[in-house]
Write an enzyme that holds these catalytic residues in place. Structure first.
Site, PDB file in Angstrom:
ATOM      1  N   GLY B  75      -1.844  -0.792  -6.886  1.00  0.00           N
ATOM      2  CA  GLY B  75      -3.287  -0.766  -7.068  1.00  0.00           C
ATOM      3  C   GLY B  75      -3.975   0.082  -6.010  1.00  0.00           C
ATOM      4  O   GLY B  75      -4.912   0.838  -6.311  1.00  0.00           O
ATOM      5  N   ASN B 155     -11.591 -10.099  -6.901  1.00  0.00           N
ATOM      6  CA  ASN B 155     -10.401 -10.766  -6.364  1.00  0.00           C
ATOM      7  C   ASN B 155     -10.714 -12.023  -5.570  1.00  0.00           C
ATOM      8  O   ASN B 155      -9.858 -12.878  -5.416  1.00  0.00           O
ATOM      9  CB  ASN B 155      -9.571  -9.804  -5.511  1.00  0.00           C
ATOM     10  N   GLN B 185      -7.075  -7.482 -10.895  1.00  0.00           N
ATOM     11  CA  GLN B 185      -7.127  -8.940 -11.047  1.00  0.00           C
ATOM     12  C   GLN B 185      -7.355  -9.363 -12.494  1.00  0.00           C
ATOM     13  O   GLN B 185      -6.967 -10.460 -12.882  1.00  0.00           O
ATOM     14  CB  GLN B 185      -8.244  -9.519 -10.163  1.00  0.00           C
ATOM     15  N   HIS B 207       2.326  -6.225  -9.564  1.00  0.00           N
ATOM     16  CA  HIS B 207       2.670  -7.481  -8.887  1.00  0.00           C
ATOM     17  C   HIS B 207       1.631  -8.590  -9.047  1.00  0.00           C
ATOM     18  O   HIS B 207       1.869  -9.711  -8.610  1.00  0.00           O
ATOM     19  CB  HIS B 207       2.994  -7.228  -7.406  1.00  0.00           C
ATOM     20  N   THR B 243       9.563  10.819  -7.042  1.00  0.00           N
ATOM     21  CA  THR B 243      10.543  10.321  -7.993  1.00  0.00           C
ATOM     22  C   THR B 243      10.048   9.023  -8.612  1.00  0.00           C
ATOM     23  O   THR B 243       9.587   8.129  -7.902  1.00  0.00           O
ATOM     24  CB  THR B 243      11.888  10.077  -7.281  1.00  0.00           C
ATOM     25  N   CYS B 332      -4.677  -9.338   2.367  1.00  0.00           N
ATOM     26  CA  CYS B 332      -4.506  -8.266   3.321  1.00  0.00           C
ATOM     27  C   CYS B 332      -5.325  -8.489   4.569  1.00  0.00           C
ATOM     28  O   CYS B 332      -5.073  -7.893   5.598  1.00  0.00           O
ATOM     29  CB  CYS B 332      -4.861  -6.930   2.686  1.00  0.00           C
TER      30      CYS B 332
HETATM   31  C1  LIG Z   1      14.171  16.694   0.929  1.00  0.00           C
HETATM   32  C2  LIG Z   1      13.372  15.792   0.069  1.00  0.00           C
HETATM   33  N1  LIG Z   1      12.127  15.437   0.444  1.00  0.00           N
HETATM   34  C3  LIG Z   1      11.370  14.633  -0.305  1.00  0.00           C
HETATM   35  C4  LIG Z   1      11.817  14.118  -1.492  1.00  0.00           C
HETATM   36  C5  LIG Z   1      10.901  13.260  -2.287  1.00  0.00           C
HETATM   37  O1  LIG Z   1      11.229  11.905  -2.199  1.00  0.00           O
HETATM   38  P1  LIG Z   1      10.760  10.846  -3.298  1.00  0.00           P
HETATM   39  O2  LIG Z   1      11.363  11.245  -4.560  1.00  0.00           O
HETATM   40  O3  LIG Z   1      11.271   9.537  -2.777  1.00  0.00           O
HETATM   41  O4  LIG Z   1       9.286  10.883  -3.344  1.00  0.00           O
HETATM   42  C6  LIG Z   1      13.121  14.441  -1.919  1.00  0.00           C
HETATM   43  C7  LIG Z   1      13.689  13.961  -3.183  1.00  0.00           C
HETATM   44  O5  LIG Z   1      13.103  13.894  -4.226  1.00  0.00           O
HETATM   45  C8  LIG Z   1      13.907  15.305  -1.128  1.00  0.00           C
HETATM   46  O6  LIG Z   1      15.126  15.675  -1.495  1.00  0.00           O
HETATM   47  C1  LIG Z   2      -8.803  -5.958  -7.018  1.00  0.00           C
HETATM   48  C2  LIG Z   2      -7.637  -5.379  -6.299  1.00  0.00           C
HETATM   49  N1  LIG Z   2      -7.534  -4.046  -6.166  1.00  0.00           N
HETATM   50  C3  LIG Z   2      -6.492  -3.476  -5.539  1.00  0.00           C
HETATM   51  C4  LIG Z   2      -5.479  -4.218  -5.017  1.00  0.00           C
HETATM   52  C5  LIG Z   2      -4.375  -3.508  -4.300  1.00  0.00           C
HETATM   53  O1  LIG Z   2      -3.213  -3.463  -5.064  1.00  0.00           O
HETATM   54  P1  LIG Z   2      -1.763  -3.188  -4.411  1.00  0.00           P
HETATM   55  O2  LIG Z   2      -1.526  -4.347  -3.518  1.00  0.00           O
HETATM   56  O3  LIG Z   2      -0.841  -3.136  -5.569  1.00  0.00           O
HETATM   57  O4  LIG Z   2      -1.835  -1.932  -3.666  1.00  0.00           O
HETATM   58  C6  LIG Z   2      -5.543  -5.623  -5.144  1.00  0.00           C
HETATM   59  C7  LIG Z   2      -4.503  -6.512  -4.606  1.00  0.00           C
HETATM   60  O5  LIG Z   2      -3.976  -6.411  -3.525  1.00  0.00           O
HETATM   61  C8  LIG Z   2      -6.645  -6.212  -5.791  1.00  0.00           C
HETATM   62  O6  LIG Z   2      -6.753  -7.538  -5.927  1.00  0.00           O
END
Ligand SMILES: Cc1ncc(COP(=O)(O)O)c(C=O)c1O
Ligand SMILES: Cc1ncc(COP(=O)(O)O)c(C=O)c1O
Lengths: 123, 390, 390, 123
Positions: B75, B155, B185, B207, B243, B332
């Site tokens: 979120g 929330n 929420q 979540h 990814t 939080c």
């Molecule tokens: C050298 C390098 N940096 C950054 C990334 C990006 O990571 P992610 O896919 O976890 O965002 C990758 C792979 O995708 C990578 O090989």
């Molecule tokens: C209304 C609202 N917005 C945003 C978030 C943030 O989401 P996340 O914890 O998945 O980053 C939350 C919960 O933490 C929320 O209750």
């Protein structure tokens, strides 16, 4: 990430032994403000310059309640002079260190104590 | 002896248990179908297929098109992207943003940051139940306004805004403003229909609805002008690089699908338990007051009660000993010192705000949990009130 | 008949299989210990404990302090935070950034975006094996330079940069520059020690080391000046908001721990298989050439070979039929039309770049997979060369 | 997200039936450039204005190979006039739509074809 309560703090919060208000106390003191989240009131029984009994009433978070209880335990048996020297840091240390954002709670305890002792002297 | 074992998890507003069915769907994607969804070989295709199926599933739950859903890490990321991405892309049209004083920090802090970058932000106030005033919105929006962001279900106090009206005002009063809502929420807990409600951007996450943590999505209506905020390999049509979290997405979609399918039943069940806990508490314990609206305008799983003279964190701490898990507000900020801004906005004093507790239910919450809570709550409140100098 | 069942997953540079031990560690955190790590009650504490233990585990693998690790959603997010977060925080000191022409898109596109925001970026070239020239770095860095970002192990050609030398030059030639490295590909596969190598910021992620997708971390040396890039509830010491992905973090840490523990053994095994596949290919198939360095200066799991006269995507497509899964380069750009920039930077012609294939191993790669690949590769190359007009 | 190859494209890529070069072809044509990733060569056997046989050689990605094969199949039996009207879109459609970024591959096929027919006319 370091903002954890210690085991001691949690235990003391959960089972405070010094809650209450001493009737006919020799000294009482208050500190804090409910809009800030903490109010602490301390009452003392004093005999021959020695604190015989200390009790608290607290509106506040875990740290405030634990600090109050810790302070009362520390006070019982101490002379007024010894009591005056207790710092927030001392209380925090006994509690196994409060999280930094909660240090003011222990300081609040010493403020209430100072107020109580002032009140005693004025009597 | 058996009694001691009852646990009441009343912090579903903070996060929820993963639905075992969602976990089951996820399982093959850890150690078998573990490919990168962008790879062209069989292992990649398996993953891609799962992602695209999930995309459709999620789109269906809010009456969107599959192409309008992009996956994020949660979120918070979706809110950041919605605010900053539209702000940066549309700044030539105007640098004015409208939001409310009762947003989640993910929106609020993004808005504050945008102010530092030279945007102007209007923060709408709310009435004593937490509702935005549509007249105030009309006054605030004009052609310089490029974004209006209003939280759907609050929330802390559960207030459900009338999105349709607010979105229509936004579009009527500005030719350049998109309407975004943070629906973390409310998602699967009340009506959310991007067509009917005229929404341009919607934040949801996994979540809070029994999906895995670290998953989220942003609905972006077709043709919405928005910049990416996380640069990289150009995933998600260039709007969100990184990814794809395949197992997470699969679990998120399955949780959403199940919740959506049983929505009415779940709402009914949660509402009944919610009202039982509210009424029981208000009846059994004096000097208590419900924060936020009642009935259908309140999230079916949200309770927020002011227990005068005792501090919320202490209360939740004592409830914890009775295996009742609740929080003072948004998780939080648990250790924060400031009284809840939302509660103050609806008119509570600092002391009242500090004395409030949030209890949030889920579709898994049982009668037994509610009864256990109602049984323990009076004693705990009493103990703390005895301890209170107020 | 049994032969048909051999599968060779040679795309571990794109993503890896989750280690079953890591999955096992994760399991309780979906449906039992599902609390929000910021909640103060028992369910929250359980989660928090797991997160903090994981933080320590990960810190230990790179000789960092626990406080210096913050969790993110992946390598892309960590790279974005490292570049944009330091750039925005330190722009008063200078607006100059140095990086290389062979970065992953997560760094490269972040740098490009910063250029649009008024920063100046120097892109260092590399030699024919992919190494940065330390003299060129010396020329580029001065007190206006606030950040130098150089990839540790290259994702396409496996070149391992001498971080220690490059970081020291950075610190010697600028009083204001931090040294960041993207270590996604090298983490647990070669030496990475923030103390010894003098690093300020390090990007790592989970899914390249047999942890779950959607997990990553950024090492931020104590006292480094950096702004958050994802605003919200103030998690991770205010540096990265968003509910923590507890199960993901637990899996990431367990995978890292295992990999770290068996690092030398894994490196040895992968190196042996790597060299067997490289030498076998070069020997069996004419007009082939290894791209990137040999021996210890190359990631132990990376192979990149130019097969003249046949196009890489077509080659991987035919290998796919033989249950051999490999990609042409970084998975995120599989369908892209441009020949690999990295291969061009080390001196390949467009045609040579288009004719190259990357095969990346993992600790789970077997002799059998390598033998299967060596058996099938010549026939496939032959078929495609027959089909080629070149 | 819509950048998927269809089943037809994949099958045709994996088992192209029209690969090769016709010896003594009546027409040959080439298009593309290896540095752009695709080169396509087509050779035709033509009798009485009708394409009797079509073969290709291609350096290129899946889409390029599948398009080449599809084009050859479409050509066999067609008159030169009919052949001239085949568009990239026709090929793409037969393949169950190529991903947008790959449309140029089907166009490349028609370019090679036009070159072959030009070559034939010039003979
Ligand atoms: C050298 C390098 N940096 C950054 C990334 C990006 O990571 P992610 O896919 O976890 O965002 C990758 C792979 O995708 C990578 O090989
Ligand atoms: C209304 C609202 N917005 C945003 C978030 C943030 O989401 P996340 O914890 O998945 O980053 C939350 C919960 O933490 C929320 O209750």
């Amino acid at each position: 990430m370091d903002e954890e309560y210690s085991e001691e703090t949690i235990e003391r919060f959960q089972d405070p032994e010094y809650t209450g208000e001493i009737k006919e106390a020799d000294a009482t003191g208050k500190a804090g403000n409910p809009s800030c989240g903490d109010v602490l009131q301390i009452s003392l029984k004093i005999e021959n310059g020695v604190i015989k009994k200390a009790r608290f009433k607290t509106y506040g978070c875990m740290a405030a309640i634990a600090s109050s209880d810790e302070l009362c335990e520390m006070l019982e048996g101490k002379t007024i002079e010894e009591a005056e020297e207790i710092t927030g840091e001392d209380i925090s240390q006994e509690l196994g260190e409060l999280p930094p954002v909660k240090h003011h709670c222990s300081i609040l305890g010493t403020e209430a104590l100072q107020n109580a002792l002032e009140n005693y002297r004025k009597k | 002896m058996t009694e001691k074992k009852v646990e009441a998890y009343l912090d579903n507003g903070a996060t929820t248990k993963v639905d075992p069915d969602a976990l089951k769907e996820m399982k093959p994607y850890f150690t078998e179908k573990y490919g990168n969804s962008e790879s062209l070989h069989k292992k990649g295709k398996e993953a891609k297929k799962a992602v695209e199926k999930s995309r459709r599933t999620i789109a269906d739950t809010i009456n969107a098109d599959k192409k309008e859903i992009i996956f994020t890490s949660g979120g918070t990321e979706s809110d950041n992207l919605a605010l900053k991405g539209t702000a940066y892309k549309n700044k030539q049209k105007g640098k004015h943003i409208v939001t409310t004083k009762i947003e989640h920090d993910a929106v609020l802090q993004s808005a504050k940051w945008l102010e530092e970058q030279g945007f102007e932000v209007t923060y709408l106030s709310v009435d004593e139940e937490g509702f935005v005033d549509s007249e105030e919105l009309k006054q605030a929006v004009n052609d310089r306004t490029i974004l209006v962001s209003i939280i759907h279900g609050n929330n802390e106090i559960g207030t459900i805004q009338d999105l349709k009206t607010l979105a229509e005002i936004t579009h009527d009063y500005s030719n350049n403003a998109y309407f975004h809502t943070d629906a973390c929420q409310s998602y699967t807990k009340t009506e959310l229909d991007v067509e009917k409600q005229n929404l341009d951007l919607v934040t949801i996450n996994g979540h809070k609805i029994h999906g895995p943590k670290g998953t989220g999505a942003l609905y972006i209506k077709e043709n919405t002008e928005i910049d990416t905020w996380q640069h990289g390999g150009g995933h998600e049509n260039g709007l969100r690089s990184g990814t794809l979290n395949v197992h997470g997405i699969v679990g998120f979609a399955e949780a959403a699908k199940k919740n959506h399918k049983n929505k009415q039943k779940n709402i009914q069940k949660m509402t009944q338990l919610r009202d039982k806990l509210i009424q029981g508490t208000l009846k059994k314990i004096d000097k208590t007051k419900l924060n936020g609206p009642e009935g259908e305008k309140r999230l079916p799983n949200n309770i927020n009660i002011c227990f005068n003279n005792i501090e919320g964190e202490a209360l939740s701490g004592y409830l914890n000993r009775k295996n009742i898990y609740a929080s003072t507000g948004s998780a939080c900020s648990s250790l924060e010192l400031e009284p809840s801004q939302v509660l103050k906005e609806i008119g509570l004093t600092d002391q009242e705000a500090n004395s409030s507790l949030r209890m949030t239910l889920s579709k898994f919450t049982t009668q037994e949990e509610i009864e256990h809570t109602l049984k323990e709550l009076p004693g705990v409140v009493n103990r703390l009130r005895e301890m209170s100098p107020l």
